[in-house]
Structure formats: C-alpha cells, structure tokens
Design an enzyme around this catalytic site. Sequence first.
Site, PDB file in Angstrom:
ATOM      1  N   THR A   1      -6.770  10.637   2.298  1.00 42.57           N
ATOM      2  CA  THR A   1      -6.027   9.404   2.599  1.00 42.57           C
ATOM      3  C   THR A   1      -6.010   9.229   4.111  1.00 42.57           C
ATOM      4  OG1 THR A   1      -3.813   8.409   2.725  1.00 42.57           O
ATOM      5  CG2 THR A   1      -3.868  10.746   2.330  1.00 42.57           C
TER       6      THR A   1
ATOM      7  N   ASP B   1      -0.327  11.808   5.236  1.00 40.81           N
ATOM      8  CA  ASP B   1       1.063  11.972   4.794  1.00 40.81           C
ATOM      9  C   ASP B   1       1.232  13.023   3.695  1.00 40.81           C
ATOM     10  OD1 ASP B   1      -0.251  10.605   2.820  1.00 40.81           O
ATOM     11  OD2 ASP B   1       1.305   9.108   2.489  1.00 40.81           O
TER      12      ASP B   1
ATOM     13  N   VAL C   1     -20.308  18.603  -5.338  1.00 43.30           N
ATOM     14  CA  VAL C   1     -21.502  18.594  -6.197  1.00 43.30           C
ATOM     15  C   VAL C   1     -22.489  19.680  -5.755  1.00 43.30           C
ATOM     16  CG1 VAL C   1     -23.543  17.222  -6.836  1.00 43.30           C
ATOM     17  CG2 VAL C   1     -21.255  16.168  -6.850  1.00 43.30           C
ATOM     18  N   ARG C   2     -22.738  19.754  -4.475  1.00 45.32           N
ATOM     19  CA  ARG C   2     -23.732  20.726  -3.979  1.00 45.32           C
ATOM     20  C   ARG C   2     -23.239  22.168  -4.180  1.00 45.32           C
ATOM     21  NH1 ARG C   2     -27.389  17.675  -0.152  1.00 45.32           N
ATOM     22  NH2 ARG C   2     -27.978  16.056  -1.635  1.00 45.32           N
TER      23      ARG C   2
ATOM     24  N   ARG D   1      -5.968   2.565  -8.419  1.00 44.10           N
ATOM     25  CA  ARG D   1      -4.588   3.044  -8.598  1.00 44.10           C
ATOM     26  C   ARG D   1      -4.271   2.706 -10.053  1.00 44.10           C
ATOM     27  NH1 ARG D   1      -3.124   3.674  -3.150  1.00 44.10           N
ATOM     28  NH2 ARG D   1      -3.767   2.001  -1.751  1.00 44.10           N
TER      29      ARG D   1
ATOM     30  N   ASP E   1      -0.910  11.911  -2.651  1.00 42.38           N
ATOM     31  CA  ASP E   1       0.088  12.638  -3.445  1.00 42.38           C
ATOM     32  C   ASP E   1       0.277  12.053  -4.848  1.00 42.38           C
ATOM     33  OD1 ASP E   1       1.261  10.415  -2.330  1.00 42.38           O
ATOM     34  OD2 ASP E   1       3.081  11.440  -1.658  1.00 42.38           O
TER      35      ASP E   1
ATOM     36  N   ASP F   1      -3.617   8.080   5.683  1.00 47.24           N
ATOM     37  CA  ASP F   1      -2.225   8.115   6.155  1.00 47.24           C
ATOM     38  C   ASP F   1      -1.792   9.458   6.758  1.00 47.24           C
ATOM     39  OD1 ASP F   1      -2.173   5.580   5.117  1.00 47.24           O
ATOM     40  OD2 ASP F   1      -0.993   6.098   3.340  1.00 47.24           O
TER      41      ASP F   1
ATOM     42  N   GLY G   1      -5.996   4.933  -2.573  1.00 50.93           N
ATOM     43  CA  GLY G   1      -6.683   4.221  -1.492  1.00 50.93           C
ATOM     44  C   GLY G   1      -7.878   5.040  -1.006  1.00 50.93           C
TER      45      GLY G   1
ATOM     46  N   ARG H   1       1.498   3.510   5.369  1.00 54.95           N
ATOM     47  CA  ARG H   1       2.522   3.422   4.316  1.00 54.95           C
ATOM     48  C   ARG H   1       3.872   3.836   4.901  1.00 54.95           C
ATOM     49  NH1 ARG H   1       1.469   2.903  -1.207  1.00 54.95           N
ATOM     50  NH2 ARG H   1      -0.681   3.548  -0.907  1.00 54.95           N
TER      51      ARG H   1
HETATM   52  O1  F6P Z   1      -2.563   4.871   1.405  1.00 53.60           O
HETATM   53  C1  F6P Z   1      -3.545   4.256   2.145  1.00 53.60           C
HETATM   54  C2  F6P Z   1      -3.156   2.843   2.487  1.00 53.60           C
HETATM   55  O2  F6P Z   1      -4.220   2.277   3.221  1.00 53.60           O
HETATM   56  C3  F6P Z   1      -1.836   2.683   3.232  1.00 53.60           C
HETATM   57  O3  F6P Z   1      -1.953   2.965   4.602  1.00 53.60           O
HETATM   58  C4  F6P Z   1      -1.492   1.247   2.928  1.00 53.60           C
HETATM   59  O4  F6P Z   1      -0.095   1.055   2.965  1.00 53.60           O
HETATM   60  C5  F6P Z   1      -2.016   1.078   1.523  1.00 53.60           C
HETATM   61  O5  F6P Z   1      -2.989   2.085   1.318  1.00 53.60           O
HETATM   62  C6  F6P Z   1      -2.645  -0.259   1.242  1.00 53.60           C
HETATM   63  O6  F6P Z   1      -2.991  -0.289  -0.098  1.00 53.60           O
HETATM   64  P1  F6P Z   1      -3.908  -1.398  -0.765  1.00 53.60           P
HETATM   65  O7  F6P Z   1      -5.326  -1.053  -0.439  1.00 53.60           O
HETATM   66  O8  F6P Z   1      -3.626  -1.278  -2.194  1.00 53.60           O
HETATM   67  O9  F6P Z   1      -3.541  -2.715  -0.168  1.00 53.60           O
END
Ligand code: F6P
Length: 319
Positions: free
Chosen positions: A125, A129, A24-25, A72, A103, A127, A11, A171
């Site tokens: 990210t 997380d 890059v820089r 992804r 991760d 999140d 994401g 998530r």
């Molecule tokens: O990991 C980032 C995130 O935005 C999460 O918060 C969310 O659950 C997920 O990606 C949504 O994924 P997608 O963009 O594939 O709908």
Amino acid sequence: MKKIAVLTSGGDSPGMNAAVRAAVRRAFYFGVQIYGVYHGYNGLIRGDIREMTLGSVGDIIHRGGTILYTARSEEFRTEEGQLKAVEQLRRHEIEGLIVIGGDGSFRGAQQLTKRGIPTIGVPGTIDNDIPCTDFTIGFDTALNTIVEAIDKIRDTATSHERTYIIEVMGRDAGDLALWAGLAAGAESIIIPEADQDMDDIIERLHAGHRRGKKHSIIIVAEGVGSATSYAEQIKARTGWETRVTVLGHIQRGGSPTAFDRMLASRMGAAAVDLLLEGKKDRMVGIQNNRIVDIDFDEALAQKHQLDLSVYQLARTLSI
Ligand code: F6P
C-alpha cells in the site's frame, strides 16, 4: 506444499508486480506450482485462477499497478463469499495463499486461514500504514512522485509569490505527507497524528513573510480534511493569494523505485519461504532492513506508529 497461489487486493501500489514476480519465481525455484488469482478476492470467489509460468511474470518488475488486477471485495466480507473462496482453492488443490495488500486484505486472509487455507500477507500500500513493518511496498514510489510534484509546484509558487496547499493521500496515516513535506521543504505539514492549530500555521506563514519570503508550500494529509478548506481559512486570515492542488490517484501509479522493487522482491520471496516452512496466518515485514514475519493477530492488534521525531525535525527545519 505442491501448489500455492498469489493475489493482490485493495488499493494497488507500485511494486506489487515485483512482489508477484518474486513469489512466482521463488515457487518455481523450489519446484512448487503457483497460480495467480485475478481481481483480488472477487476473482477468488468467482474462480478466476490461472496457473503462472516463469514467462507470465517476465517484463513486469518495472511496471506500476498489478498484472493480477485488484479489488476491494464486499462479497468476501460475508461468510458465503469466504466459503465460495475456499471451495475454489480446494477445487484447484491449492494448499496455501499469498495476499499482497493492506490491513483489510490481511483480515480477509485470516478468515481463509481459519477455514483451513494457510495464508501469508505481504504489505502492499502506498499509505505505509501497516503495523510491524518499517515500510510497505509502494510507499517509496508514491513519496517520490509527490516530491517531484511539489518541486514543480514550488517553481510556480515562487514566480507568483503564492501560498500553495497540496493535499496528499494516506487515508488515516500522515506518513506520505510527513516524509514528502520534509523532503520537499514544506513550510507546514498537517497530519492526523499531530495537532497543529490554524494560529500556528498562520504564525509560521507570517514569520516567513517577515523574512521576505513571499511563497509557501503547505502539505495536508487527506486524513485531516480537505486542502480547499485550509486554503479558504488561510486566505481569510492573511488576504494572500492561495492555490490548491489535490494530487489524487497520480500518487498510486508509475514505475516502482529501486527501493520498492528490492523490498517487493525480498518480501514476495519470503512469503513463499514461509508457506513452504509450514507457517501460516503471518505477515512479512521489514524491520531495520531485516525481513521478518509477524503473527497477523499480533500485528493487526497494533496501530501503525508514525515517527513523530521526523515531524519535529521538519518543524525545526522550516522555521
Ligand atoms: O489505501 C490506498 C489509497 O490510495 C489511500 O491513500 C486513499 O485514501 C484510497 O486508497 C483511495 O481509494 P480509491 O482508489 O478507492 O479511491
């Protein structure tokens, strides 16, 4: 190392561009050639690899999303996909790779290290997380987007004396919900890391009403379930008018905050430094405002820890 590459994966998050720019820089600063891999691991498999110039990262520090695009990748999970990726890197004589992502992206990076391509991960990210780092790139911007949205919702919640249930991303992690809930003064914050039963939520709502307060804001992290189901339960038990807002992907966009630009610049540059020092299979992190690096295995074996003291604090401030 004379040639390295950078990609973004998973994401997207605001600040990824600033991290690409920094990598890059920094590479140019040390006289190292750097390539951009477009479309994440999918692009790596296909060989969508282009040399970056100083100018190719001009004017992007303030832009959300990622100029390298992201994905992804299912194919990269397979051995065949990973072998193709290695072949593409070898064809371009690329000796090291920086992976900006979450991760899952780091686990992919580890596979490349095992197959002979040194990799370094940069946590990107919204999140927040990822273990072993206090912050991930994009979290602060998403948090500010959420808080701004809640402030607006609060205006109309007050005018109509309604209870709003607002669902935010994250998530399986409750960081965005928790920090936004504290910053925006939510009455209840529902996150996967803490048990909060419906009786408790209802009691807190009633306590507010007894004090004369007729509107409420409840934040629900997507990891605990849907805001709609919470709204239905609250309406059934109180009879009050409720409304639901699911903030969705608006949380992933926008110009990165100064904090995220700083974090991304520091982390992107550190990733290049690590590769040039001969390090591999590690992620960059920030701990107590110091840039650190941690072995992938060590980091990924741990679970991200949400700071429950912040949760307790939010509860005491929203009585
Ligand atoms: O990991 C980032 C995130 O935005 C999460 O918060 C969310 O659950 C997920 O990606 C949504 O994924 P997608 O963009 O594939 O709908």
